[in-house]
Design a protein around this motif. Sequence first.
Motif, short mmCIF file in Angstrom:
data_model
loop_
_atom_site.label_atom_id
_atom_site.label_comp_id
_atom_site.label_asym_id
_atom_site.label_seq_id
_atom_site.Cartn_x
_atom_site.Cartn_y
_atom_site.Cartn_z
N GLU A 89 0.75 -1.47 0.09
CA GLU A 89 0.23 0.01 -0.23
C GLU A 89 0.55 1.12 -0.21
O GLU A 89 0.52 2.02 -0.58
N LEU A 90 1.99 0.99 0.90
CA LEU A 90 3.11 2.40 0.42
C LEU A 90 3.68 2.33 -0.78
O LEU A 90 3.55 3.57 -1.43
N ALA A 91 3.77 1.34 -1.50
CA ALA A 91 4.80 1.31 -2.89
C ALA A 91 3.87 2.00 -3.44
O ALA A 91 3.92 3.14 -4.23
N GLY B 268 9.02 5.26 -7.22
CA GLY B 268 8.81 4.10 -6.57
C GLY B 268 9.35 3.88 -4.81
O GLY B 268 9.94 4.75 -4.88
N ILE B 269 9.72 2.63 -4.18
CA ILE B 269 9.45 3.21 -3.02
C ILE B 269 11.33 2.82 -3.09
O ILE B 269 11.92 2.48 -1.91
N GLU B 270 11.52 1.83 -4.11
CA GLU B 270 13.07 2.04 -3.93
C GLU B 270 13.53 3.24 -4.29
O GLU B 270 15.18 2.98 -3.65
N ALA B 271 13.27 4.13 -4.63
CA ALA B 271 13.91 5.81 -4.22
C ALA B 271 13.04 6.63 -3.17
O ALA B 271 13.29 7.33 -3.22
N ALA B 272 12.56 5.77 -2.49
CA ALA B 272 12.47 6.18 -1.06
C ALA B 272 13.15 5.94 0.63
O ALA B 272 13.53 4.93 -0.66
N GLN B 273 13.39 6.65 1.05
CA GLN B 273 14.22 6.79 2.39
C GLN B 273 13.72 7.34 3.70
O GLN B 273 13.42 8.33 3.23
N PRO C 299 19.86 11.62 -2.13
CA PRO C 299 20.46 12.19 -3.15
C PRO C 299 19.75 12.94 -5.09
O PRO C 299 20.51 13.74 -5.89
N ALA C 300 18.43 12.38 -4.28
CA ALA C 300 17.23 13.01 -5.87
C ALA C 300 16.41 14.39 -4.99
O ALA C 300 15.53 13.59 -4.30
#
Length: 284
Positions: A35-37, A148-153, A182-183
Amino acid sequence: MSGGKNRLLDVLRALPAALVLLTGAAVIAAERDEELAHRLEAVVHVHAEVPPEARTAAYLGTARDGSGVVIDDAGLIVTIGYLITEAMGAEITTADGKISRADVVGVDLVSGLGLLRAAEVLPVKPMPIGTAHELVEKTPVVVAGSGGIEAAQPAVVVSRRAFAGYWEYLLDDAIFTAPLHPAWSGAALLAPDGRLAGIGSLFVGDAKARLPGNMFVPIDHLRPVMGDLLALPLAETAIKQSHRQNLPSPKSSSHRTPRWRKPDLNHRSRVTRPSFRRRLMPLA
């Protein structure tokens, strides 16, 4: 122990809570990872191009890339203004690779926030707009770029303070987070309730003393000006001549001693400002 190490330890201690937010385990109303993704699909990639003769081309470049956040069902996207200054249009790419043209709606001079409108309905659920009022120091947050979630931290709010830029830009409640994402350009800042609380503006070396991080524009600055921005005719010139004349030269200004002149708060239009992304990034 030095002050710098203490500040770093404070961030590290708060990161577990931010990580819980990122995984959606408890803070975002017990949402599952999926759901977060799905929510983060509202963060899209923004690509804009401006002609080489444009005033800002020399220091912002003619091709600009960053992120934006879809905030309504009609394809309205909020981003950071310098990505779309002097652009006549933009290209939006969703996390699943769908590409759509977008019109530049406007850029607010005071906050630096910009709006785009996708030319077609985007296959994403809009991200709900929240508030940054309760983002005090040590609040766990999530910073999300497009992808997506891979670009979140996970991150932590390390400071709330005024930020002034020599390009006639002032926030009295800017949000500073660490660690660095970084983005940062146009990235979404999610509050603990999972709602949009800010838009990424820049990298700073002093999010807190000797601690690098990012600065975000509170999303609360959008609502008061959204009506004015949406009322701007799309045929209107992207930069008003009066603001073009008032812009300081990037070669004669310094981010160390910002020069601030109060803007005309009654004049909100598509405006521009120099490249603080390059000027505020310390050289290695």
